[in-house]
Design a protein around this motif. Sequence first.
Motif, PDB file in Angstrom:
ATOM      1  N   PRO A  38      35.734 -68.737 -55.283  1.00 50.51           N
ATOM      2  CA  PRO A  38      34.296 -68.813 -55.581  1.00 50.51           C
ATOM      3  C   PRO A  38      33.626 -67.562 -56.135  1.00 50.51           C
ATOM      4  N   LYS A  39      33.928 -66.391 -55.588  1.00 53.00           N
ATOM      5  CA  LYS A  39      33.158 -65.216 -56.007  1.00 53.00           C
ATOM      6  C   LYS A  39      33.708 -64.560 -57.278  1.00 53.00           C
ATOM      7  N   GLU A  40      34.820 -65.103 -57.802  1.00 54.46           N
ATOM      8  CA  GLU A  40      35.434 -64.474 -58.972  1.00 54.46           C
ATOM      9  C   GLU A  40      34.727 -64.864 -60.270  1.00 54.46           C
ATOM     10  N   TRP A  41      34.894 -64.001 -61.290  1.00 50.06           N
ATOM     11  CA  TRP A  41      34.282 -64.320 -62.591  1.00 50.06           C
ATOM     12  C   TRP A  41      34.931 -65.577 -63.152  1.00 50.06           C
ATOM     13  N   MET A  42      34.107 -66.413 -63.760  1.00 44.47           N
ATOM     14  CA  MET A  42      34.638 -67.616 -64.435  1.00 44.47           C
ATOM     15  C   MET A  42      33.718 -67.942 -65.606  1.00 44.47           C
ATOM     16  N   PRO A  43      34.258 -68.543 -66.669  1.00 47.99           N
ATOM     17  CA  PRO A  43      33.377 -68.937 -67.780  1.00 47.99           C
ATOM     18  C   PRO A  43      32.346 -69.956 -67.288  1.00 47.99           C
ATOM     19  N   GLU A  44      31.155 -69.901 -67.863  1.00 51.66           N
ATOM     20  CA  GLU A  44      30.085 -70.803 -67.451  1.00 51.66           C
ATOM     21  C   GLU A  44      30.506 -72.280 -67.603  1.00 51.66           C
ATOM     22  N   GLY A  45      31.264 -72.557 -68.666  1.00 50.83           N
ATOM     23  CA  GLY A  45      31.704 -73.943 -68.905  1.00 50.83           C
ATOM     24  C   GLY A  45      32.642 -74.420 -67.797  1.00 50.83           C
ATOM     25  N   TYR A  46      33.469 -73.524 -67.294  1.00 51.45           N
ATOM     26  CA  TYR A  46      34.401 -73.866 -66.205  1.00 51.45           C
ATOM     27  C   TYR A  46      33.600 -74.227 -64.957  1.00 51.45           C
ATOM     28  N   ARG A  47      32.596 -73.390 -64.664  1.00 55.31           N
ATOM     29  CA  ARG A  47      31.757 -73.622 -63.477  1.00 55.31           C
ATOM     30  C   ARG A  47      31.020 -74.975 -63.601  1.00 55.31           C
ATOM     31  N   LYS A  48      30.445 -75.191 -64.789  1.00 54.52           N
ATOM     32  CA  LYS A  48      29.674 -76.436 -64.986  1.00 54.52           C
ATOM     33  C   LYS A  48      30.565 -77.666 -64.911  1.00 54.52           C
ATOM     34  N   THR A  49      31.761 -77.565 -65.499  1.00 53.81           N
ATOM     35  CA  THR A  49      32.676 -78.719 -65.474  1.00 53.81           C
ATOM     36  C   THR A  49      33.075 -79.041 -64.040  1.00 53.81           C
TER      37      THR A  49
END
Length: 330
Positions: A38-49
Motif C-alpha cells: 500500500p505505501k509504495e509508489w505506484m502509477p495513478e492508473g494502477y491505483r485507479k484500476t
Amino acid sequence: MYAQMVKSTGERPKTLDEMTPEERAFQTRIDADIKIEPKEWMPEGYRKTLIRQISQHAHSEVVGQLPEGNWINRAPTLDRKAILIAKVQDEAGHGLYLYCAAETLGVSRDELIQQLLTGKAKYSSIFNYPSLTWADIGAIGWLVDGAAIMNQVQLQRCSYGPYSRAMIRICKEESFHQRQGYDIMMALMRGSPEQQEMAQDALNRWWWPSLMMFGPSDADSVHSAQSMAWKIKPVGNDELRQRFVDQTVPQAEFIGLKVPDPEVKWNEERGHYDFGEIDWEEFYRVLKGEGPCNRERMAARQKAWDDGEWFREGLMAHSKKRAAKKLAAE
Ligand code: FAQ
C-alpha cells in the motif's frame, strides 16, 4: 440511477521506452513478481484500476447475497438452511475483506458505497438474474461460485499484496460454496422426474449468464491488456471462460444434466470443449441496468444503507465519546 453504466476508457500499455524512470522501475518489479504494498509508489492508473476492480468485486459479493438470501426461509431441510446461512454470511465477509483491501489504496468505504448506490460502480452482471426455484440455489453454488473460483484462483497471484492475500482465504471458502451447490444438484438428480426437471431448468437459465461473468471477449475487453501487463489480472477473460467450460461440462454430464448449448463438443485437436457464441447484447443490456433484477437489487442495497443510518450514527457517537474520554485522561 439504477444503471450500471458502461463507461470504459481503455488505453494500450506503455512500452518500456515510453515510461518515466519511476514507471520503468515499477514495471521491473512487477515483471520480477515482487508484490506491491500500500505505501509504495505506484502509477495513478494502477491505483485507479485496482480500486475499480476490487470495489466492483466487493460490491458483487455483497449484492450477490441477495439471490441466495431469498431462499434461506424456504430451504427444504434444516441442514440445507444452516449451510445456506453460512454461505451467505461468507459472502458478506468476502465483501468486507475486499472493501478493506480497496481502502488501503486511499479511498473510503463510504465513497465506494456511494459509487455503487449512484450506479457509478458496477457489480457482477450475474446477480441481476432471479432465483426462482430451490434448484437455482444449487446452480448458483455450482456455476456462479465455480466461475468465481476459476477467476479468483489466478487473482491470488495478483501483483497487489492486499488483494492477492484476500483472495487466498476467499478461494478456500468459495471452494466449499461450489461443492455445496453441486451437492444440491446431485441430490435433485437422484430425485423424482420433477426434481430432475427443476435442476435442468436451473442449468438452462444460469449457464449463459455464468459464462458472461468472465467479461467481454479479450478483443473487446477494455482493461485486459494493461491489467495483464501490471499483473492485476494474470489471465485473460477468454482463457478463464474456456477453463470454466472445460471443467463444468463433464460435471454436468456426470449427473445426467445437459448444457443448454448445441455447439458444446469436445475438440480433440484443441484439447478443449468448443462452445457457442454468447449473446453479448444481453450482457451489455444487463450492464446498462436492464437485466431482470437490476432495480430490485439496487433498491435492496439502498434500503439496507438507509436502514443502517441510525447504527452508523451510534457507532460514530460512541467512538467520539471514547476518543474524548481518552484525551481527558491524558
Ligand atoms: N459484470 O475490460 P473488461 C462472486 C465490465 S464474485 C459486470 O474485461 P476487467 C462470488 C468491466 O467492469 C463475482 N461488469 O474489465 C459470489 C468494465 O467496465 P468498467 C465478481 C462487467 O475489469 C458468488 C467493462 O465491463 N468477481 O461471484 C462484467 O478487466 C455467489 C469492460 O470489461 C470479480 O469481480 C460482468 N460480468 O475484467 C458472491 C472478480 N465483466 O469498470 C455471491 C474480479 C466485465 O470499465 C454469490 N474482477 N464487466 O466500467 C475481475 O476479474 C474483472 O474485473 C472482470 C472484468 C474479469 C470481471
